[in-house]
Design an enzyme around this catalytic site. Structure first.
Site, PDB file in Angstrom:
ATOM      1  N   LYS A 292       0.840  -1.203   0.000  1.00  0.00           N
ATOM      2  CA  LYS A 292       0.000   0.000   0.000  1.00  0.00           C
ATOM      3  C   LYS A 292       0.886   1.268   0.000  1.00  0.00           C
ATOM      4  CE  LYS A 292      -3.501  -2.734  -0.021  1.00  0.00           C
ATOM      5  NZ  LYS A 292      -4.222  -3.354   1.066  1.00  0.00           N
TER       6      LYS A 292
HETATM    7  C1  LIG Z   1      -5.205  -4.271   1.695  1.00  0.00           C
HETATM    8  C2  LIG Z   1      -6.657  -4.233   1.717  1.00  0.00           C
HETATM    9  C3  LIG Z   1      -7.432  -4.374   2.895  1.00  0.00           C
HETATM   10  C4  LIG Z   1      -6.883  -4.599   4.271  1.00  0.00           C
HETATM   11  O1  LIG Z   1      -5.735  -5.240   4.299  1.00  0.00           O
HETATM   12  P1  LIG Z   1      -4.780  -5.586   5.492  1.00  0.00           P
HETATM   13  O2  LIG Z   1      -3.796  -6.447   4.779  1.00  0.00           O
HETATM   14  O3  LIG Z   1      -5.567  -6.312   6.516  1.00  0.00           O
HETATM   15  O4  LIG Z   1      -4.169  -4.323   6.022  1.00  0.00           O
HETATM   16  C5  LIG Z   1      -8.799  -4.241   2.792  1.00  0.00           C
HETATM   17  N1  LIG Z   1      -9.390  -3.974   1.627  1.00  0.00           N
HETATM   18  C6  LIG Z   1      -8.694  -3.829   0.492  1.00  0.00           C
HETATM   19  C7  LIG Z   1      -9.425  -3.474  -0.762  1.00  0.00           C
HETATM   20  C8  LIG Z   1      -7.318  -3.972   0.484  1.00  0.00           C
HETATM   21  O5  LIG Z   1      -6.639  -3.833  -0.662  1.00  0.00           O
END
Ligand SMILES: *Cc1c(COP(=O)(O)O)cnc(C)c1O
Length: 397
Positions: A195
């Site tokens: 991210k």
């Molecule tokens: C990355 C992501 C999450 C949450 O991810 P974590 O790995 O738990 O931090 C939730 N929704 C989407 C669309 C994502 O890309």
């Protein structure tokens, strides 16, 4: 004659280029080491500092940090009062966490189909799915492009629904001039390494609502409070009370310190992501056989993902063949996402194939290219050369 690595020729690159990756430098490492040498590894002061900085970045009143974005979504569903049999409408073209958080609370995810241009949930499809049991909406800013929050908030107001924006892809994105994080009742950002900024694992909910804020603080730490104003009894200085069934969903100070350091670089990361997306757009707009990502004029994407849509009318290869040909060139392409309700677990729950035809159809044609700030111009060029080479081979003549 094929020039493709999948047919035994030399690949465009020697080493695999991933689709996403963190960017950690010496100063990030130094910040974490400082916490390692301090008194608190967890439940210390750095978490609050990080929360304040995230809240202020998106112009929200409060932020609550969690051990990951999924836990953060779970807490938001708890704070929104999602319970047994409550329905929550979300998009099928997302990571499973966007709807699993509803299941954790005993609620029922309802999938509304996507807009074929933006790939985001279609507000008109949301209205069609609302029942007397609908309690909340979880729109997802797919690839970093904000969902149509004006329409979604209007629907929420009309039917009295809570809006939890899954902004895992859209930290730093703007919609009608506002930063994502300032528009929904609660907004989730994830700090997974692919991210925009990372804490290793981590997530946050930002909100302006004090009640949600207090509720999430409780939920994050076993449902336990030590706040003298909230205690029912007062037995002594050791005393605490558990008021609800919470979890241990806390972020550590180690993670928060990395997050603080990464936040300083967020604007630079965003500039790089947008620059790479622009280079991709210029290269792929002129190539037959693929569509570049449509962008809404009133939004500025944070460009978490760059996704090409293959045009099957112009190509003789399937998505799988093109995917494998690009992987053979050492381009770490990916696919986002398998529509959630097609997962075996959801099929077992009774969700039906065919219920969101746009998402199912679009899913078959999408391919995610590498995009992250640390990519070099040479990496970007490798992707463009490889896509060009592979499309040239698979294009109908
Ligand atoms: C990355 C992501 C999450 C949450 O991810 P974590 O790995 O738990 O931090 C939730 N929704 C989407 C669309 C994502 O890309």
């Amino acid at each position: 004659m094929s020039r493709l690595a999948v047919h035994g020729e030399t690949p465009v690159r020697d080493s695999m280029l991933p689709y996403g990756q963190q960017w950690i430098e010496e100063d990030d490492i130094a910040q974490v080491v400082r916490v390692l040498q301090s008194d608190y590894l967890t439940q210390g002061p750095v978490i609050q500092e990080f929360e304040k900085k995230v809240a202020s970045y998106v112009s929200a009143k409060y932020a609550v940090a969690f051990c990951n974005g999924t836990a953060a979504l779970h807490a938001a569903c708890y704070a929104a009062g999602i319970g047994a049999d409550d329905e929550v409408i979300t998009t099928p073209l997302t990571f499973v966490a966007s709807s699993n958080c509803v299941l954790y609370q005993g609620g029922k995810p309802v999938f509304a189909d996507i807009d074929r241009r933006t790939y985001n949930i279609d507000p008109e499809q949301i209205e069609a799915k609302i029942t007397s049991r609908t309690k909340a909406l979880i729109p997802v800013d797919f690839t970093g492009q904000p969902t149509d929050m004006e329409k979604i908030n209007a629907i929420a107001r009309k039917f009295g629904l809570v809006v939890i924006e899954d902004a895992a892809h859209s930290l730093g994105a703007r919609y009608q001039g506002s930063k994502v994080g300032a528009m929904a009742d609660m907004t989730m950002f994830s700090f997974h390494p692919v991210k925009h900024i990372t804490t290793g694992e981590g997530g946050v909910i930002v909100t302006d609502n004090e009640e949600y804020y207090q509720s999430m603080l409780l939920f994050r730490s076993h449902g336990i409070t030590r706040d003298p104003k909230k205690l029912i009894d007062h037995q002594g200085p050791w005393y605490y009370e558990m008021h609800t069934l919470g979890y241990n969903y806390r972020m550590t100070d180690l993670q928060a310190s990395l997050g603080l350091s990464q936040l300083n670089k967020l604007e630079m990361f965003l500039v790089r992501r947008r620059e790479i997306a622009q280079l991709y757009n210029e290269a792929f707009e002129v190539m037959a056989g693929v569509d570049t990502p449509f962008q809404q004029p009133d939004a500025v994407s944070a460009w978490h993902l760059y996704i090409l849509k293959l045009d099957p009318t112009q190509l003789r290869g399937s998505r799988k063949e093109i995917f494998e040909a690009l992987r053979a060139e050492n381009i770490g392409v990916n696919v986002h996402y398998i529509p959630v309700y097609l997962q075996p677990y959801y099929q077992e729950l009774g969700y039906k194939r065919g219920s969101c035809p746009n998402a199912e159809d679009v899913y078959e044609q999408l391919i995610t290219l590498p995009l992250y700030p640390k990519m070099t111009y040479s990496d970007v060029n490798d992707v463009i050369v490889a896509v060009d080479r592979v499309l040239e081979y698979y294009r109908l003549r």
